[in-house]
Design a protein around this motif. Sequence first.
Motif, short mmCIF file in Angstrom:
data_model
loop_
_atom_site.label_atom_id
_atom_site.label_comp_id
_atom_site.label_asym_id
_atom_site.label_seq_id
_atom_site.Cartn_x
_atom_site.Cartn_y
_atom_site.Cartn_z
N TYR A 68 90.31 8.03 28.00
CA TYR A 68 91.21 9.17 28.16
C TYR A 68 91.57 9.79 26.82
N VAL A 69 91.63 8.99 25.78
CA VAL A 69 91.85 9.54 24.43
C VAL A 69 90.70 10.47 24.05
N PHE A 70 89.46 10.03 24.29
CA PHE A 70 88.31 10.85 23.95
C PHE A 70 88.28 12.14 24.77
N ILE A 71 88.58 12.05 26.06
CA ILE A 71 88.60 13.24 26.91
C ILE A 71 89.71 14.19 26.46
N SER A 72 90.88 13.64 26.15
CA SER A 72 91.99 14.47 25.67
C SER A 72 91.63 15.15 24.34
N SER A 73 90.88 14.45 23.50
CA SER A 73 90.45 15.03 22.22
C SER A 73 89.54 16.24 22.45
N ILE A 74 88.66 16.14 23.42
CA ILE A 74 87.77 17.27 23.75
C ILE A 74 88.59 18.47 24.21
N PHE A 75 89.58 18.22 25.06
CA PHE A 75 90.43 19.32 25.53
C PHE A 75 91.25 19.91 24.37
N ASN A 76 91.68 19.07 23.44
CA ASN A 76 92.41 19.55 22.28
C ASN A 76 91.52 20.43 21.40
N LEU A 77 90.26 20.04 21.26
CA LEU A 77 89.31 20.86 20.49
C LEU A 77 89.08 22.22 21.13
N ILE A 78 89.02 22.24 22.45
CA ILE A 78 88.72 23.49 23.17
C ILE A 78 89.94 24.40 23.25
N PHE A 79 91.09 23.82 23.62
CA PHE A 79 92.27 24.65 23.92
C PHE A 79 93.34 24.60 22.83
N GLY A 80 93.13 23.81 21.78
CA GLY A 80 94.13 23.72 20.73
C GLY A 80 95.41 23.08 21.21
N ASP A 81 96.56 23.57 20.74
CA ASP A 81 97.85 23.00 21.10
C ASP A 81 98.22 23.24 22.56
N TYR A 82 97.44 24.06 23.25
CA TYR A 82 97.74 24.38 24.65
C TYR A 82 96.84 23.59 25.61
N PHE A 83 96.42 22.41 25.18
CA PHE A 83 95.45 21.65 25.96
C PHE A 83 96.05 20.86 27.12
N VAL A 84 97.36 20.70 27.15
CA VAL A 84 97.97 19.80 28.14
C VAL A 84 97.79 20.31 29.56
N ILE A 85 98.13 21.57 29.83
CA ILE A 85 98.01 22.10 31.19
C ILE A 85 96.57 22.07 31.69
N PRO A 86 95.57 22.53 30.92
CA PRO A 86 94.18 22.40 31.38
C PRO A 86 93.78 20.95 31.65
N LEU A 87 94.29 20.03 30.83
CA LEU A 87 93.97 18.62 31.03
C LEU A 87 94.58 18.09 32.32
#
Length: 511
Positions: A68-87
């Motif tokens: 889940y850390v790795f998946i969250s990192s991918i979302f952080n790379l794509i969406f920046g600081d706004y990655f939580v809602i897409p995740l």
Amino acid sequence: MKRVLAKISENPFWLILLTVILKLPMFFTGHIQEDSFITWRVAKNFVKYGVIGFNGDERISASTTHLYVFISSIFNLIFGDYFVIPLLLFSSVLFAVGSWWLSKILFPEKLFPRTLFVLLLNMTPPALTASLLGMEYGILFFLYNGLIYFGLYQGKKWAYFVFPILLLWTRIDTVIFLGIFFLADLYFKRKLNLFLILGGIIGLVSVVGFNYLYFGEIVNHTITAKKIAYKNLIQNNSLEYSLFQWAYYGGLIKKYSVLTFLIFMAFLGFLGFVLWKISRNTKISSLIKVVVLFTVIFALVKITIFAFFNAYFDWYYWLPRVFMFGVILYYFLNINTKKTKILYAGLFLLFSGLYVFQWIQSYTIGYMEERQRMQIAADINQNNGGLGQSILLEPAGIIPFFTKLYTYDEVGLVNARINDEMLKDEKYWWINSVERFQPDYILTIASKPSLEGGFYKLRSEDTASFTNDYTLVKSYPIDRIHEEAPPLLKWIYHIRPIGKDYFLYKKNTNR
């Protein structure tokens, strides 16, 4: 309506989209599980520093889940600081896909019951929390049911190999699920599954090996930290208390009491009746009977092990509850009756009530978090926080995530130096940590540091230095939040008070 739902069931895309839409109101509660922010800060740390850790370039397995850390990192790379809602939306989709796979096993030919099963299961409280509160359990439910569907149901050899590895990289305690699944597969197919054994061995060895080579430890640091910090946390060693805890975490009623225990026992009695009826039904295939029995056994074993080992975290029990709800829902949807419309309407009303129950519960927590810990983070940010400054607090979720402060947490989940202090001096480790690390901010819960004992115990010689070094800048009383809440929440807080007072101290800069 029946025709529309049957049409939707023919295309899983629309069915999954509908489940996600049904969950969207939960976003407005503001309820996200505190510990998910630990994983997300580790993910952001990995993206920024290339290190799996919590504080800059310090390596530590502060999160319980590597995948889940790795998946969250991918979302952080794509969406920046706004990655939580897409995740969170992604997690909700994965949970829905997992429930779709389970429904295809339980209802191989009945499209309409399959559709209702997916929709209603996704409306249950544990499904909503697993999907949307930020923890790794949406992914875990997807992987659990992927193994059942592609492995046990379709007999795909690759599934027996791949899913155990992914499960163990998500959480090491999935060995419980894999062990019981191995027995179910052995019973159903009457032979050892070498692919399952190989996948389990490789998954376990690779995770343990990674922990040892990267972090220098066999298990995640979170396990070690909790073992050190919580050894004196057990409130009651009696069998009575353990049974109350078993019922508290196994069910939905959050109160340690005889009533909670009796209600949970009644629920288990009904669950046993359901299993008996399913086992006696000759029209149900042996595969479905194996899946139903296996998931219930897993649920009860997981709840019992974690409850009696004093695992005080509700998320451990989300998926066991989902599987128990799933079996009961399957039983009702499989009943042959002339009054199917009344039955389906009754089920919809019941599960809508469960949905509203969870929405209200999440709203009570989200309201509190917004006006307390989120406000604390905002107050600190006004003073320009960041990794250049530090904080000692508990828990290490929301506030460190939004302030970016270098963090010492009172359990030692994100900073092993705290555990070192606990091992040196069990009684005065807190004030020793303050004196040694000199954090810029200190946040205490429920009480202030004092000579009178409690969690933040001072020695007589510490009082003057602490008073000179730190100033209480703001208090965050929980009673005020309860008092200012909307009427519905105020009524709920009166019945079941949640939350504690917080006290924020700041280091005096003139010293």
